[in-house]
Design a protein around this motif. Sequence first.
Motif, PDB file in Angstrom:
ATOM      1  N   GLU A   1       4.611  -5.221 -19.126  1.00 47.46           N
ATOM      2  CA  GLU A   1       4.685  -3.827 -19.587  1.00 47.46           C
ATOM      3  C   GLU A   1       5.056  -2.880 -18.458  1.00 47.46           C
ATOM      4  O   GLU A   1       5.127  -1.672 -18.668  1.00 47.46           O
ATOM      5  CB  GLU A   1       3.329  -3.387 -20.130  1.00 47.46           C
ATOM      6  N   GLY A   2       5.236  -3.401 -17.246  1.00 53.31           N
ATOM      7  CA  GLY A   2       5.582  -2.547 -16.119  1.00 53.31           C
ATOM      8  C   GLY A   2       4.353  -1.911 -15.499  1.00 53.31           C
ATOM      9  O   GLY A   2       3.253  -2.466 -15.549  1.00 53.31           O
ATOM     10  N   CYS A   3       4.541  -0.725 -14.932  1.00 53.67           N
ATOM     11  CA  CYS A   3       3.459  -0.034 -14.204  1.00 53.67           C
ATOM     12  C   CYS A   3       3.588   1.452 -14.476  1.00 53.67           C
ATOM     13  O   CYS A   3       4.684   2.016 -14.388  1.00 53.67           O
ATOM     14  CB  CYS A   3       3.600  -0.329 -12.700  1.00 53.67           C
ATOM     15  N   ALA A   4       2.460   2.088 -14.787  1.00 54.80           N
ATOM     16  CA  ALA A   4       2.495   3.522 -15.121  1.00 54.80           C
ATOM     17  C   ALA A   4       2.796   4.371 -13.889  1.00 54.80           C
ATOM     18  O   ALA A   4       2.460   4.000 -12.755  1.00 54.80           O
ATOM     19  CB  ALA A   4       1.154   3.932 -15.709  1.00 54.80           C
ATOM     20  N   LEU A   5       3.377   5.518 -14.128  1.00 56.28           N
ATOM     21  CA  LEU A   5       3.578   6.530 -13.091  1.00 56.28           C
ATOM     22  C   LEU A   5       2.236   6.846 -12.421  1.00 56.28           C
ATOM     23  O   LEU A   5       1.232   7.042 -13.108  1.00 56.28           O
ATOM     24  CB  LEU A   5       4.146   7.789 -13.751  1.00 56.28           C
ATOM     25  N   GLY A   6       2.217   6.846 -11.090  1.00 59.05           N
ATOM     26  CA  GLY A   6       0.990   7.159 -10.361  1.00 59.05           C
ATOM     27  C   GLY A   6       0.068   5.969 -10.188  1.00 59.05           C
ATOM     28  O   GLY A   6      -1.041   6.118  -9.699  1.00 59.05           O
ATOM     29  N   ASN A   7       0.548   4.788 -10.566  1.00 60.88           N
ATOM     30  CA  ASN A   7      -0.278   3.595 -10.397  1.00 60.88           C
ATOM     31  C   ASN A   7       0.473   2.565  -9.546  1.00 60.88           C
ATOM     32  O   ASN A   7       1.627   2.797  -9.139  1.00 60.88           O
ATOM     33  CB  ASN A   7      -0.643   3.020 -11.769  1.00 60.88           C
ATOM     34  N   ALA A   8      -0.167   1.429  -9.289  1.00 63.75           N
ATOM     35  CA  ALA A   8       0.463   0.365  -8.495  1.00 63.75           C
ATOM     36  C   ALA A   8      -0.101  -0.973  -8.954  1.00 63.75           C
ATOM     37  O   ALA A   8      -1.251  -1.041  -9.399  1.00 63.75           O
ATOM     38  CB  ALA A   8       0.168   0.574  -7.007  1.00 63.75           C
ATOM     39  N   VAL A   9       0.716  -2.018  -8.852  1.00 66.98           N
ATOM     40  CA  VAL A   9       0.279  -3.382  -9.193  1.00 66.98           C
ATOM     41  C   VAL A   9       0.653  -4.318  -8.045  1.00 66.98           C
ATOM     42  O   VAL A   9       1.616  -4.069  -7.313  1.00 66.98           O
ATOM     43  CB  VAL A   9       0.908  -3.874 -10.520  1.00 66.98           C
ATOM     44  N   ALA A  10      -0.109  -5.413  -7.935  1.00 74.14           N
ATOM     45  CA  ALA A  10       0.055  -6.321  -6.792  1.00 74.14           C
ATOM     46  C   ALA A  10       0.740  -7.619  -7.200  1.00 74.14           C
ATOM     47  O   ALA A  10       0.471  -8.167  -8.270  1.00 74.14           O
ATOM     48  CB  ALA A  10      -1.319  -6.646  -6.208  1.00 74.14           C
ATOM     49  N   THR A  11       1.625  -8.108  -6.314  1.00 74.12           N
ATOM     50  CA  THR A  11       2.158  -9.479  -6.422  1.00 74.12           C
ATOM     51  C   THR A  11       2.103 -10.103  -5.034  1.00 74.12           C
ATOM     52  O   THR A  11       1.834  -9.420  -4.041  1.00 74.12           O
ATOM     53  CB  THR A  11       3.637  -9.515  -6.889  1.00 74.12           C
ATOM     54  N   GLY A  12       2.416 -11.403  -4.989  1.00 74.32           N
ATOM     55  CA  GLY A  12       2.649 -12.032  -3.699  1.00 74.32           C
ATOM     56  C   GLY A  12       3.904 -11.452  -3.067  1.00 74.32           C
ATOM     57  O   GLY A  12       4.604 -10.636  -3.680  1.00 74.32           O
ATOM     58  N   ALA A  13       4.202 -11.892  -1.842  1.00 77.14           N
ATOM     59  CA  ALA A  13       5.313 -11.296  -1.098  1.00 77.14           C
ATOM     60  C   ALA A  13       6.452 -12.284  -0.837  1.00 77.14           C
ATOM     61  O   ALA A  13       7.320 -12.020   0.001  1.00 77.14           O
ATOM     62  CB  ALA A  13       4.802 -10.703   0.208  1.00 77.14           C
ATOM     63  N   GLY A  14       6.458 -13.397  -1.547  1.00 79.93           N
ATOM     64  CA  GLY A  14       7.576 -14.338  -1.425  1.00 79.93           C
ATOM     65  C   GLY A  14       7.821 -14.734   0.018  1.00 79.93           C
ATOM     66  O   GLY A  14       6.907 -15.158   0.728  1.00 79.93           O
TER      67      GLY A  14
END
Length: 180
Positions: A61-74
């Motif tokens: 669903e993506g990420c809302a404005l003003g928020n952040a989500v985490a993934t690995g860094a490849g």
Amino acid sequence: MIVKLGPCRLEFVQGDITQQHVAAIVNAANPALAGGGGVDGAIHTAGGPSIMHETQTQYPEGCALGNAVATGAGDLPAKFVFHAVGPIWKGGRQGEPEQLAMACRACLQLAVKHHCASLAFPALSAGAYGYPIDLAAANLIKTTMDFVRWHQKPAVVRFVLYDQGAFGAFTRAVEEVVPR
Ligand code: APR
């Protein structure tokens, strides 16, 4: 340039965020997490396809404005990428300052949650999204200082500024924000 705040420090360097040896780096993403140019393009190019694969599978669903989500860094030296969605500048009276501060705080909170002692930010929103660099600098610095004063972490927050203009704006903003 370094600013000490109790056990923490803020660092200001000119460089490429993809090359930073820190626990987490912040991506200047869009709400669809669809990739792009600027920081976003540099991170996906240098980090490889696993980062986009993770955003698509973990955050369809993506990420809302003003928020952040985490993934690995490849393939990047960092361990995590925090994909933050800053505001598009529309003149400054449509909530942009609070939205930028929220995106910044969301990244700092992710750093604490994932036990990241070091975090690197770009000049979020100050490229394609058009946020005036001096205002973005003051906002990001103040928001970060308030957070680290309260939480006493992350130990290192590094602002990685791509060009001399951005570096100058951040170092001037520090001098205005930091009490002498
Ligand atoms: N390292 C550090 N800073 C960089 C790098 C890099 N490799 N590349 C660009 N920058 C700088 C830009 O010069 C600018 O000062 O980062 C700042 C933020 O610019 P953008 O990456 O354009 O970010 P933003 O303004 O938040 O726009 C986000 O652009 O790429 C798309 O998908 C992204 O739609 C989103 C939008």
